[in-house]
Write a protein that holds these residues in place. Sequence first.
Motif, short mmCIF file in Angstrom:
data_model
loop_
_atom_site.label_atom_id
_atom_site.label_comp_id
_atom_site.label_asym_id
_atom_site.label_seq_id
_atom_site.Cartn_x
_atom_site.Cartn_y
_atom_site.Cartn_z
N ALA A 6 0.68 -0.77 -0.16
CA ALA A 6 0.40 -0.38 -0.38
C ALA A 6 1.04 1.02 -0.15
N ALA A 7 1.96 1.47 0.72
CA ALA A 7 2.94 2.31 0.74
C ALA A 7 3.23 2.25 -1.04
N VAL A 8 3.87 1.80 -1.23
CA VAL A 8 4.43 1.61 -2.69
C VAL A 8 3.98 2.90 -3.75
N ALA A 9 2.44 2.32 -2.95
CA ALA A 9 1.79 2.63 -4.23
C ALA A 9 1.34 4.25 -4.05
N ARG A 10 1.92 4.84 -2.72
CA ARG A 10 1.78 6.47 -2.40
C ARG A 10 3.00 7.29 -2.74
N LEU A 11 3.93 6.52 -3.35
CA LEU A 11 5.28 6.84 -3.25
C LEU A 11 5.75 7.00 -4.83
N PHE A 58 14.32 3.33 0.41
CA PHE A 58 14.38 3.49 1.71
C PHE A 58 12.98 3.29 2.60
N LEU A 59 12.07 2.93 1.49
CA LEU A 59 11.06 1.50 1.83
C LEU A 59 12.27 0.04 1.90
N MET A 97 3.65 5.44 6.28
CA MET A 97 4.73 6.33 5.01
C MET A 97 4.38 6.95 3.66
N THR A 98 4.57 8.10 3.12
CA THR A 98 4.21 9.01 2.05
C THR A 98 6.27 9.12 2.02
N ASP A 99 6.00 10.17 0.73
CA ASP A 99 6.86 10.57 0.16
C ASP A 99 7.58 11.27 1.27
N ASP A 100 7.42 12.63 1.72
CA ASP A 100 7.78 13.28 2.91
C ASP A 100 7.96 12.74 4.09
N SER A 101 7.98 11.20 3.92
CA SER A 101 7.95 11.13 5.66
C SER A 101 9.42 10.52 5.84
N VAL A 102 9.66 10.27 4.16
CA VAL A 102 11.23 9.76 4.83
C VAL A 102 12.51 10.96 4.46
N PRO A 103 13.12 10.58 5.90
CA PRO A 103 14.80 11.22 5.93
C PRO A 103 14.72 12.43 5.40
#
Length: 291
Positions: free
Chosen positions: A184-189, A197-198, A281-287
């Motif tokens: 599900a996270a991949v679909a948002r990235l 990162f994932l 997880m979203t792109d914005d949550s990656v450090p």
Amino acid sequence: MFEEAQLYSPVTTGTDGVRVHLSDEHPGVRDPEYRARRDAIAALALDYRPGRSLPRIDYTDEEHEVWRIVSAELRRKHARYAATEVLAHEARLRLPSDRIPQLDEVSAALMPLSGFRYVPAAGLVPLREFFGSFVDRIFHSTQYIRHHSAPLYTPEPDAIHEIIGHAGQLASPRFAAIYAEVGAAVARLRTDAALHFLANVFWFSMEFGVVREHGEVRCYGAGLLSSYGEIGEFRRAELRPLNIAEMGTAVYDITHYQPVLYCAESIAELEDVVGGFFAAMTDDSVPAVAH
């Protein structure tokens, strides 16, 4: 960064047919029969289309013997080192120990337990497709097996890794739910940085994860569960608490035993920390350091 792709032998299709390109260090590189076998199995996977029956491999006695040797050795190792969650669901999955199971057999056993099913892969599957398919409870699996000259070693993921490692793990609904959150996270990235990162967090959890149980450290990661060498050495690693920022950016060497592992205090903590990260997880949550 995530480097698991280096473990796969490249597969190409040309005028000479499907070819699997083994490295010069591969145990089967100088065995023409093994190389032809790998080409034929890869061709079956490339020919597969969704909705069709999964290709069945007519495994040889020699290939089944490799499975028997490794399966017996890993069974003993799992009894000593595998997490309780893994052991309980391996027992429910009931993989055969005397022969290599077909992917449709693995799917038939898995689906009532966690809803996951397998589809064939010739080799490396692009990260977005591989991880993204988890949301539909699909796992892309190779069907070839390591060279008979080195049954307890493989330089690349084979059927032993995909089935004993991942199917044994996916039989647990708790682990399967984390896989589904990955999909599900991949679909948002949208960015490659976030996708890598994932993949790194997945590597240090679902591939090389360990958990503390009753004062002992036990493994649940598929990479540990399927490796005769790694499973006997992981307790020598430096153990660190779960830390998503570290796990997603750690630099590591895939050709050696992992010197640093991230240890959950329980499966519940794994679900909260790692599963919770994937769920939000979203792109914005990656450090920023990962970009």
